[in-house]
Design a protein around this motif. Structure first.
Motif, mmCIF file in Angstrom:
data_model
loop_
_atom_site.group_PDB
_atom_site.id
_atom_site.type_symbol
_atom_site.label_atom_id
_atom_site.label_comp_id
_atom_site.label_asym_id
_atom_site.label_seq_id
_atom_site.Cartn_x
_atom_site.Cartn_y
_atom_site.Cartn_z
ATOM 1 N N GLY A 159 0.818 -1.215 0.000
ATOM 2 C CA GLY A 159 0.000 0.000 0.000
ATOM 3 C C GLY A 159 0.848 1.260 0.000
ATOM 4 O O GLY A 159 0.553 2.218 -0.717
ATOM 5 N N ILE A 160 1.913 1.264 0.784
ATOM 6 C CA ILE A 160 2.810 2.429 0.832
ATOM 7 C C ILE A 160 3.451 2.657 -0.534
ATOM 8 O O ILE A 160 3.530 3.789 -1.015
ATOM 9 N N ILE A 161 3.889 1.585 -1.170
ATOM 10 C CA ILE A 161 4.508 1.698 -2.502
ATOM 11 C C ILE A 161 3.513 2.257 -3.512
ATOM 12 O O ILE A 161 3.833 3.165 -4.284
ATOM 13 N N VAL A 162 2.294 1.727 -3.513
ATOM 14 C CA VAL A 162 1.275 2.169 -4.472
ATOM 15 C C VAL A 162 0.899 3.633 -4.226
ATOM 16 O O VAL A 162 0.820 4.429 -5.167
ATOM 17 N N VAL A 163 0.692 4.017 -2.977
ATOM 18 C CA VAL A 163 0.313 5.397 -2.666
ATOM 19 C C VAL A 163 1.473 6.353 -2.982
ATOM 20 O O VAL A 163 1.251 7.457 -3.496
ATOM 21 N N GLY B 44 8.180 -2.126 -15.537
ATOM 22 C CA GLY B 44 8.610 -2.865 -14.343
ATOM 23 C C GLY B 44 7.712 -2.568 -13.158
ATOM 24 O O GLY B 44 7.303 -3.469 -12.424
ATOM 25 N N TYR B 45 7.380 -1.302 -12.963
ATOM 26 C CA TYR B 45 6.491 -0.932 -11.872
ATOM 27 C C TYR B 45 5.097 -1.532 -12.091
ATOM 28 O O TYR B 45 4.485 -2.057 -11.154
ATOM 29 N N ALA B 46 4.598 -1.484 -13.322
ATOM 30 C CA ALA B 46 3.270 -2.046 -13.619
ATOM 31 C C ALA B 46 3.231 -3.545 -13.326
ATOM 32 O O ALA B 46 2.246 -4.051 -12.791
ATOM 33 N N ILE B 47 4.310 -4.258 -13.641
ATOM 34 C CA ILE B 47 4.337 -5.705 -13.417
ATOM 35 C C ILE B 47 4.476 -6.011 -11.923
ATOM 36 O O ILE B 47 3.883 -6.961 -11.419
ATOM 37 N N VAL B 48 5.242 -5.190 -11.199
ATOM 38 C CA VAL B 48 5.365 -5.372 -9.747
ATOM 39 C C VAL B 48 4.006 -5.155 -9.087
ATOM 40 O O VAL B 48 3.600 -5.919 -8.207
ATOM 41 N N GLY C 236 -7.958 -6.347 -11.515
ATOM 42 C CA GLY C 236 -8.435 -6.311 -12.902
ATOM 43 C C GLY C 236 -8.060 -5.022 -13.614
ATOM 44 O O GLY C 236 -7.608 -5.039 -14.763
ATOM 45 N N ILE C 237 -8.220 -3.904 -12.921
ATOM 46 C CA ILE C 237 -7.855 -2.615 -13.517
ATOM 47 C C ILE C 237 -6.351 -2.563 -13.745
ATOM 48 O O ILE C 237 -5.882 -2.118 -14.794
ATOM 49 N N GLN C 238 -5.569 -3.063 -12.774
ATOM 50 C CA GLN C 238 -4.117 -3.068 -12.923
ATOM 51 C C GLN C 238 -3.689 -3.987 -14.063
ATOM 52 O O GLN C 238 -2.702 -3.708 -14.740
ATOM 53 N N PHE C 239 -4.423 -5.064 -14.294
ATOM 54 C CA PHE C 239 -4.087 -5.946 -15.422
ATOM 55 C C PHE C 239 -4.164 -5.143 -16.728
ATOM 56 O O PHE C 239 -3.259 -5.210 -17.561
ATOM 57 N N TRP C 240 -5.242 -4.369 -16.891
ATOM 58 C CA TRP C 240 -5.366 -3.550 -18.103
ATOM 59 C C TRP C 240 -4.266 -2.490 -18.159
ATOM 60 O O TRP C 240 -3.668 -2.273 -19.208
ATOM 61 N N HIS C 241 -3.976 -1.844 -17.014
ATOM 62 C CA HIS C 241 -2.923 -0.837 -16.954
ATOM 63 C C HIS C 241 -1.584 -1.467 -17.377
ATOM 64 O O HIS C 241 -0.800 -0.861 -18.109
ATOM 65 N N HIS C 242 -1.363 -2.695 -16.952
ATOM 66 C CA HIS C 242 -0.158 -3.437 -17.348
ATOM 67 C C HIS C 242 -0.136 -3.665 -18.863
ATOM 68 O O HIS C 242 0.909 -3.530 -19.501
ATOM 69 N N ILE C 243 -1.268 -3.996 -19.458
ATOM 70 C CA ILE C 243 -1.344 -4.202 -20.923
ATOM 71 C C ILE C 243 -0.949 -2.903 -21.639
ATOM 72 O O ILE C 243 -0.194 -2.928 -22.616
#
Length: 191
Positions: free
Chosen positions: A28-32, A75-79, A104-111
């Protein structure tokens, strides 16, 4: 090989039981912090009046290559995708639904980031654009789009974390981690 698989299973089990609270907190800290970088970039553009190339958040000022590196963004998106996926088994009930939405949203963001990385590596940009361009970026500028993506990933993640920490009795009964706090009933003020 079998010992590696066993170690991975034990690690995943720990991550979603005894280590879940710590892992979710660190994640959570990393994402925020990443979202804060995008918010600061937006402030630099729309409040401070910096040009988009100048607006690089906090880390991009001393390290401008970070903002320009599709490898770093991918790299950040995959992490993030891995974090959402690996921590999902520890969530139950309502919190699991919100965490799965963020996943699910992050999966699309990763794409989208994968498409950007492929374009950068092949020097063949989408729709003949001069720079790597994601699919939705054909409609929405990159700064605004990534600010939006990070918001729509972070908000359900935070909702999931709050619901997970404040699990109801049915959810507590099936939780295998120690994340939930004891919620004491409110006492009525004297009559």
């Amino acid at each position: 090989m079998t010992s590696n698989v066993s170690a991975a299973r034990r690690g995943l089990a720990w991550l979603n039981t005894r280590g879940h609270k710590t892992a979710v907190t660190v994640f959570g800290i990393i994402v925020v912090a990443h979202w804060a970088e995008h918010i600061l970039q937006a402030i630099q553009i729309w409040v401070l009046g910096w040009s988009k190339p100048e607006a690089r958040g906090v880390l991009g000022i001393p390290f401008p290559w970070l903002v320009e590196s599709e490898w770093m963004h991918y790299g950040y998106a995959i992490v993030m995708l891995a974090g959402f996926f690996l921590l999902l088994p520890g969530f139950v009930g309502r919190s699991r639904n919100w965490w799965a939405l963020a996943l699910g949203i992050q999966f699309w963001h990763h794409i989208e980031h994968l498409a950007l990385l492929i374009q950068a590596l092949t020097d063949s940009n989408l729709a003949g654009k001069p720079v790597p361009t994601s699919f939705i970026q054909l409609l929405v500028p990159r700064v605004e789009l990534h600010l939006f993506y990070n918001a729509v990933v972070t908000v359900p993640m935070i909702v999931a974390m709050i619901l997970h920490r404040r699990a109801n009795s049915a959810e507590r009964a099936i939780m295998e981690c120690l994340c939930a706090v004891e919620v004491k009933p409110k006492q009525k003020v004297g009559v």
